[in-house]
Design an enzyme around this catalytic site. Structure first.
Site, PDB file in Angstrom:
ATOM      1  N   ASN A  60       0.883  -1.167   0.000  1.00 15.66           N
ATOM      2  CA  ASN A  60       0.000   0.000   0.000  1.00 15.66           C
ATOM      3  C   ASN A  60       0.920   1.216   0.000  1.00 15.66           C
ATOM      4  O   ASN A  60       1.520   1.544   1.014  1.00 15.66           O
ATOM      5  CB  ASN A  60      -0.887  -0.028   1.255  1.00 15.66           C
ATOM      6  CG  ASN A  60      -1.664   1.268   1.428  1.00 15.66           C
ATOM      7  OD1 ASN A  60      -1.826   2.040   0.482  1.00 15.66           O
ATOM      8  ND2 ASN A  60      -2.151   1.506   2.642  1.00 15.66           N
ATOM      9  N   TRP A  61       1.012   1.829  -1.173  1.00 18.16           N
ATOM     10  CA  TRP A  61       1.978   2.929  -1.305  1.00 18.16           C
ATOM     11  C   TRP A  61       1.518   4.217  -0.629  1.00 18.16           C
ATOM     12  O   TRP A  61       2.304   5.136  -0.454  1.00 18.16           O
ATOM     13  CB  TRP A  61       2.246   3.194  -2.794  1.00 18.16           C
ATOM     14  CG  TRP A  61       3.198   2.230  -3.419  1.00 18.16           C
ATOM     15  CD1 TRP A  61       3.818   1.172  -2.795  1.00 18.16           C
ATOM     16  CD2 TRP A  61       3.660   2.224  -4.782  1.00 18.16           C
ATOM     17  NE1 TRP A  61       4.638   0.508  -3.697  1.00 18.16           N
ATOM     18  CE2 TRP A  61       4.552   1.139  -4.916  1.00 18.16           C
ATOM     19  CE3 TRP A  61       3.393   3.016  -5.892  1.00 18.16           C
ATOM     20  CZ2 TRP A  61       5.188   0.839  -6.115  1.00 18.16           C
ATOM     21  CZ3 TRP A  61       4.014   2.719  -7.096  1.00 18.16           C
ATOM     22  CH2 TRP A  61       4.902   1.641  -7.207  1.00 18.16           C
ATOM     23  N   LYS A  62       0.222   4.299  -0.334  1.00 16.63           N
ATOM     24  CA  LYS A  62      -0.329   5.541   0.256  1.00 16.63           C
ATOM     25  C   LYS A  62      -0.042   6.720  -0.688  1.00 16.63           C
ATOM     26  O   LYS A  62      -0.056   6.535  -1.899  1.00 16.63           O
ATOM     27  CB  LYS A  62       0.233   5.758   1.658  1.00 16.63           C
ATOM     28  CG  LYS A  62       0.110   4.486   2.504  1.00 16.63           C
ATOM     29  CD  LYS A  62       0.347   4.674   3.962  1.00 16.63           C
ATOM     30  CE  LYS A  62       0.176   3.335   4.686  1.00 16.63           C
ATOM     31  NZ  LYS A  62       0.208   3.448   6.128  1.00 16.63           N
ATOM     32  N   HIS A  99      -9.286   1.686   4.676  1.00 12.30           N
ATOM     33  CA  HIS A  99      -8.016   1.836   5.383  1.00 12.30           C
ATOM     34  C   HIS A  99      -8.191   2.795   6.562  1.00 12.30           C
ATOM     35  O   HIS A  99      -8.944   3.762   6.474  1.00 12.30           O
ATOM     36  CB  HIS A  99      -6.938   2.358   4.426  1.00 12.30           C
ATOM     37  CG  HIS A  99      -5.576   2.285   5.033  1.00 12.30           C
ATOM     38  ND1 HIS A  99      -5.099   3.262   5.871  1.00 12.30           N
ATOM     39  CD2 HIS A  99      -4.617   1.333   4.974  1.00 12.30           C
ATOM     40  CE1 HIS A  99      -3.887   2.909   6.280  1.00 12.30           C
ATOM     41  NE2 HIS A  99      -3.574   1.743   5.753  1.00 12.30           N
ATOM     42  N   GLU A 103      -6.470   5.111   7.643  1.00 12.94           N
ATOM     43  CA  GLU A 103      -6.195   6.528   7.365  1.00 12.94           C
ATOM     44  C   GLU A 103      -7.409   7.188   6.716  1.00 12.94           C
ATOM     45  O   GLU A 103      -7.674   8.370   6.941  1.00 12.94           O
ATOM     46  CB  GLU A 103      -4.935   6.653   6.494  1.00 12.94           C
ATOM     47  CG  GLU A 103      -3.676   6.423   7.320  1.00 12.94           C
ATOM     48  CD  GLU A 103      -2.532   5.767   6.563  1.00 12.94           C
ATOM     49  OE1 GLU A 103      -2.513   5.805   5.323  1.00 12.94           O
ATOM     50  OE2 GLU A 103      -1.651   5.189   7.239  1.00 12.94           O
ATOM     51  N   GLU A 125      -5.713  -4.753  10.431  1.00 14.63           N
ATOM     52  CA  GLU A 125      -4.679  -3.755  10.689  1.00 14.63           C
ATOM     53  C   GLU A 125      -4.956  -3.024  11.999  1.00 14.63           C
ATOM     54  O   GLU A 125      -5.762  -2.083  12.029  1.00 14.63           O
ATOM     55  CB  GLU A 125      -4.645  -2.728   9.544  1.00 14.63           C
ATOM     56  CG  GLU A 125      -4.334  -3.342   8.203  1.00 14.63           C
ATOM     57  CD  GLU A 125      -3.620  -2.359   7.283  1.00 14.63           C
ATOM     58  OE1 GLU A 125      -2.514  -2.692   6.847  1.00 14.63           O
ATOM     59  OE2 GLU A 125      -4.149  -1.261   7.031  1.00 14.63           O
ATOM     60  N   GLY A 178       2.309   2.359  10.629  1.00 18.61           N
ATOM     61  CA  GLY A 178       3.269   3.442  10.459  1.00 18.61           C
ATOM     62  C   GLY A 178       3.953   3.859  11.748  1.00 18.61           C
ATOM     63  O   GLY A 178       4.610   4.893  11.808  1.00 18.61           O
ATOM     64  N   SER A 195       3.142  -2.131  10.237  1.00 18.30           N
ATOM     65  CA  SER A 195       4.590  -2.237  10.421  1.00 18.30           C
ATOM     66  C   SER A 195       5.133  -3.634  10.134  1.00 18.30           C
ATOM     67  O   SER A 195       6.091  -4.078  10.763  1.00 18.30           O
ATOM     68  CB  SER A 195       4.999  -1.773  11.828  1.00 18.30           C
ATOM     69  OG  SER A 195       4.589  -0.422  12.046  1.00 18.30           O
ATOM     70  N   GLY A 237       2.799  -1.114   4.185  1.00 18.56           N
ATOM     71  CA  GLY A 237       2.943   0.292   3.832  1.00 18.56           C
ATOM     72  C   GLY A 237       4.399   0.638   3.590  1.00 18.56           C
ATOM     73  O   GLY A 237       4.947   0.422   2.500  1.00 18.56           O
ATOM     74  N   GLY A 238       5.047   1.157   4.606  1.00 16.46           N
ATOM     75  CA  GLY A 238       6.418   1.643   4.491  1.00 16.46           C
ATOM     76  C   GLY A 238       7.379   0.709   3.771  1.00 16.46           C
ATOM     77  O   GLY A 238       8.107   1.130   2.855  1.00 16.46           O
TER      78      GLY A 238
END
Ligand code: PGA
Length: 263
Positions: free
Chosen positions: A21-23, A107, A109, A179, A185, A225, A246-247
């Site tokens: 998930n590149w966001k 998500h 966010e 999640e 994150g 994470s 993500g990251g």
């Protein structure tokens, strides 16, 4: 009550899915370069499905760059209406037409910063499924809920509300990403036991709603994470069928290590 280990044991069909998930990261040219670099690195790693969920403007370029490889492309959200006066929104038909196969919905966010609710998550999910997209449905508890000991109730309620009106047939195109919001994150990861347990609660909820077979077949990812160092242990758990990353999905080497762990 379903015995998670047994469930994984007899099931031969459940797919492990590793999704990035590149966001709000990567421009189209960066997306192209990333995928061209990643392609040979993950070639032949076919024991899991590999998905990159990317910003809308990167999708067309990403689909082109991934053509003929084992990398599938997804979006990070979708609107629930077919079309109409929704300035700034993107429909499922638009995603379909440019070769997008998956979409992340709900998500945390989106829920935290963009007023997404279980109701809108449910509407988006149904619209995406009706259009033939595969949905990565995200849910999970916030820190206060974990501390208050109500994680199981929270994820089970989210599962129920987010999937309301989704048929058993449509459920085959749903992946659930568990999640925990406190792990996203933050560098804090759920322990493999916590991830396994809560993914198990979600699976038991699916069993109640759709029956044991559907519960056994549905892919449930862990996200929060997950990285190249902890992926193997998380993925070794009976109820964890993949990851939403993500990251660590922004670096080809880290992402490849995670895909390798799933293989
Ligand atoms: P993270 O993000 O891996 O950077 O924690 C996961 C996610 O938001 O899906």
């Amino acid at each position: 009550m379903l015995e998670p280990k047994l469930m994984k044991g007899y099931n031969k069909m459940r797919r492990t899915v590793i999704a990035g998930n590149w966001k709000m990261n990567m421009t189209p040219s960066q997306a192209k370069a990333f995928i061209e670099e990643l392609r040979p690195m993950v070639e032949g790693m076919d024991k899991c499905d590999i998905v990159l969920c990317v910003p809308y403007v990167d999708i067309a370029v990403a689909v082109e760059a991934a053509k003929g490889s084992n990398i599938h492309i997804g979006a990070e959200n979708v609107h629930f209406a077919k079309s109409g006066a929704y300035t700034g929104e993107i429909s499922a038909d638009m995603l379909n037409e440019i070769g997008c196969e998956y979409v992340v919905i709900g998500h945390s966010e989106r829920r935290q910063y963009f007023a997404e609710t279980d109701e809108t998550v449910n509407l988006r999910t149904k619209a995406a499924l009706a259009a033939g997209l595969k949905v990565i449905l995200c849910l999970g508890e916030v820190k206060e809920e974990r501390l208050a000991g109500i994680t199981d109730e929270v994820v089970s309620m989210q599962t129920k509300l987010d999937l309301a009106g989704v048929s058993a047939e449509e459920l085959k195109n749903v992946i659930i990403a568990y999640e925990p919001v406190w792990a996203i994150g933050t560098g804090l990861t759920a322990t493999p036991e916590q991830a396994d347990e809560t993914c198990g609660v979600i699976r038991a909820t699916i069993a109640k709603l759709y029956g044991a077979e559907a519960a056994d077949e549905i892919t449930i990812q862990y996200g929060g994470s997950m990285n190249d160092a902890n992926a193997a242990e998380l993925l070794s758990k009976a109820n964890v069928d993949g990851g939403l990353i993500g990251g660590a999905s922004l670096k080809t080497d880290k992402f490849t290590t995670i895909v390798k762990a799933a293989n």
